[in-house]
Write a protein that holds these residues in place. Structure first.
Motif, PDB file in Angstrom:
ATOM      1  N   THR A 163       0.832  -1.205   0.000  1.00 21.55           N
ATOM      2  CA  THR A 163       0.000   0.000   0.000  1.00 21.55           C
ATOM      3  C   THR A 163       0.868   1.257   0.000  1.00 21.55           C
ATOM      4  O   THR A 163       0.519   2.254  -0.644  1.00 21.55           O
ATOM      5  CB  THR A 163      -0.964   0.022   1.195  1.00 21.55           C
ATOM      6  N   ALA A 164       2.017   1.220   0.714  1.00 17.63           N
ATOM      7  CA  ALA A 164       2.921   2.375   0.691  1.00 17.63           C
ATOM      8  C   ALA A 164       3.471   2.593  -0.712  1.00 17.63           C
ATOM      9  O   ALA A 164       3.563   3.733  -1.186  1.00 17.63           O
ATOM     10  CB  ALA A 164       4.063   2.167   1.683  1.00 17.63           C
ATOM     11  N   GLU A 165       3.812   1.514  -1.391  1.00 16.94           N
ATOM     12  CA  GLU A 165       4.319   1.643  -2.758  1.00 16.94           C
ATOM     13  C   GLU A 165       3.252   2.204  -3.679  1.00 16.94           C
ATOM     14  O   GLU A 165       3.525   3.056  -4.544  1.00 16.94           O
ATOM     15  CB  GLU A 165       4.798   0.285  -3.266  1.00 16.94           C
ATOM     16  N   ASP A 166       2.015   1.764  -3.497  1.00 16.00           N
ATOM     17  CA  ASP A 166       0.924   2.261  -4.327  1.00 16.00           C
ATOM     18  C   ASP A 166       0.648   3.743  -4.050  1.00 16.00           C
ATOM     19  O   ASP A 166       0.358   4.514  -4.968  1.00 16.00           O
ATOM     20  CB  ASP A 166      -0.341   1.442  -4.065  1.00 16.00           C
ATOM     21  N   ASN A 167       0.736   4.133  -2.786  1.00 19.05           N
ATOM     22  CA  ASN A 167       0.451   5.523  -2.421  1.00 19.05           C
ATOM     23  C   ASN A 167       1.555   6.478  -2.841  1.00 19.05           C
ATOM     24  O   ASN A 167       1.298   7.592  -3.297  1.00 19.05           O
ATOM     25  CB  ASN A 167       0.260   5.645  -0.904  1.00 19.05           C
ATOM     26  N   ASN A 168       2.816   6.039  -2.684  1.00 18.72           N
ATOM     27  CA  ASN A 168       3.920   6.978  -2.782  1.00 18.72           C
ATOM     28  C   ASN A 168       4.941   6.680  -3.863  1.00 18.72           C
ATOM     29  O   ASN A 168       5.812   7.500  -4.121  1.00 18.72           O
ATOM     30  CB  ASN A 168       4.663   7.027  -1.428  1.00 18.72           C
ATOM     31  N   GLY A 169       4.859   5.514  -4.460  1.00 22.39           N
ATOM     32  CA  GLY A 169       5.891   5.129  -5.412  1.00 22.39           C
ATOM     33  C   GLY A 169       6.993   4.373  -4.702  1.00 22.39           C
ATOM     34  O   GLY A 169       7.232   4.533  -3.511  1.00 22.39           O
ATOM     35  N   ALA A 170       7.676   3.529  -5.435  1.00 27.81           N
ATOM     36  CA  ALA A 170       8.663   2.626  -4.827  1.00 27.81           C
ATOM     37  C   ALA A 170       9.804   3.366  -4.169  1.00 27.81           C
ATOM     38  O   ALA A 170      10.468   2.833  -3.280  1.00 27.81           O
ATOM     39  CB  ALA A 170       9.208   1.670  -5.893  1.00 27.81           C
TER      40      ALA A 170
END
Length: 319
Positions: free
Chosen positions: A303-310
């Motif tokens: 979810t962090a990757e989806d929200n903010n980018g890798a």
């Protein structure tokens, strides 16, 4: 992430390109955005997502409490209203449904009279672990006890689909265990159990399938093991007194950083590269541990990757 590729033929629940938008002072909010998924008979499914991900909106559309702006939601091949009318669905929502100044037994008896295919009230009370509360007034119960009354109402009918929204909130450990024992029994009977929860250890332990949504979109769909493997990250923890935050942020392959005093916990897509970079910078951490992610850490990572980018890293607990 893995997706469920089975045919929706015979599916208990179908979402086909479903969207729902709400207006707000800041503009339209896309609560559900092109959601497509199917759920098969006999599955136990955890429905996960951060706050505001669209879980409650999706469940409301599943239960016919609201309609999608576009797309199709079907239960047992028809509408939600048809399925509910024929007693095919038992639901436990986060609030509502309880009356004041009635006893637990009277509350559940009323639901049994309204259901087209009820089970004995005594059985529902026993399965919900509230038989000893039968003569107590509903409005005199604790929050966890009221949750168990709502659970008894959800299972009062012999329904092939049970939908539960945060079912164990407020329950103590003993009653949470009893609740899941009952859910195992229902699943063994071939019923489909769909539950939304913030207790990710419950999803990891009890769900054969995990669906993760974020920003109203399907983000991941598979077994807990597949979700954890697909997150592509490991947890690296160590003790390193005095290390500056900027040193941690410069490390490669980070997904998430958490720091509590001298203890640092990192989620990284390449634990070797991250650790070697720390050593090459001249630091000598102690008590090093490298672990595969649990479901909670995998959930945070994807979810962090989806929200903010890798390349964006969340920092919690920094001082």
């Amino acid at each position: 992430m893995p997706r469920d590729t089975r045919s929706p033929d015979g599916a208990v629940v179908e979402f086909e390109n479903v969207s729902k938008t709400f207006n707000s002072p800041k503009g339209p909010v896309h609560a559900v955005n092109g959601l497509t998924m199917a759920m098969q008979p006999g599955q136990t499914i955890a429905f996960l997502g951060p706050n505001g991900a669209g879980k409650s909106t999706a469940l409301n559309m599943l239960l016919g409490l609201s309609r999608p702006d576009s797309g199709r939601v079907a239960l047992f091949g028809g509408s939600a209203s048809q399925a509910i009318k024929h007693g095919m669905v038992g639901a436990m929502l986060q609030s509502g449904g309880l009356m004041s100044e009635v006893t637990v037994k009277e509350q559940v008896e009323l639901w049994a009279k309204l259901h087209p295919r009820p089970i004995p009230v005594s059985d529902a009370l026993k399965r919900a672990n509230i038989a000893d509360l039968a003569e107590r007034r509903v409005d005199k119960l604790s929050g966890g006890q009221q949750q168990r009354v709502q659970f008894a109402m959800a299972i009062i009918g012999d329904s092939p689909l049970i939908v539960l929204d945060e079912p164990t909130t407020g329950m103590d450990v003993e009653n949470r265990q009893a609740f899941w024992a009952t859910m195992r029994e229902r699943a063994l009977e071939g019923k489909t159990v769909l539950f939304a929860t913030h207790y990710l250890e419950e999803a990891d332990q009890f769900a054969e399938r995990v669906i993760v949504i974020n920003k109203g979109r399907l983000l991941a769909d598979g077994s807990a093991a597949q979700i954890k493997a697909g997150a592509g990250a490991k947890r690296l923890s160590f003790r390193l007194p005095g290390v500056a935050d900027e040193v941690l942020y410069r490390l490669p392959n980070l997904v998430h950083v958490e720091r509590q005093a001298d203890i640092v916990r990192l989620q990284t897509s390449d634990s070797d590269a991250t650790l070697y970079a720390l050593l090459d910078a001249g630091h000598r951490p102690a008590d090093i541990e490298i672990q595969g992610l649990g479901l909670e850490q995998a959930f945070l990572a994807i979810t962090a990757e989806d929200n903010n980018g890798a390349d964006t890293v969340a920092m919690e607990g920094a001082r």
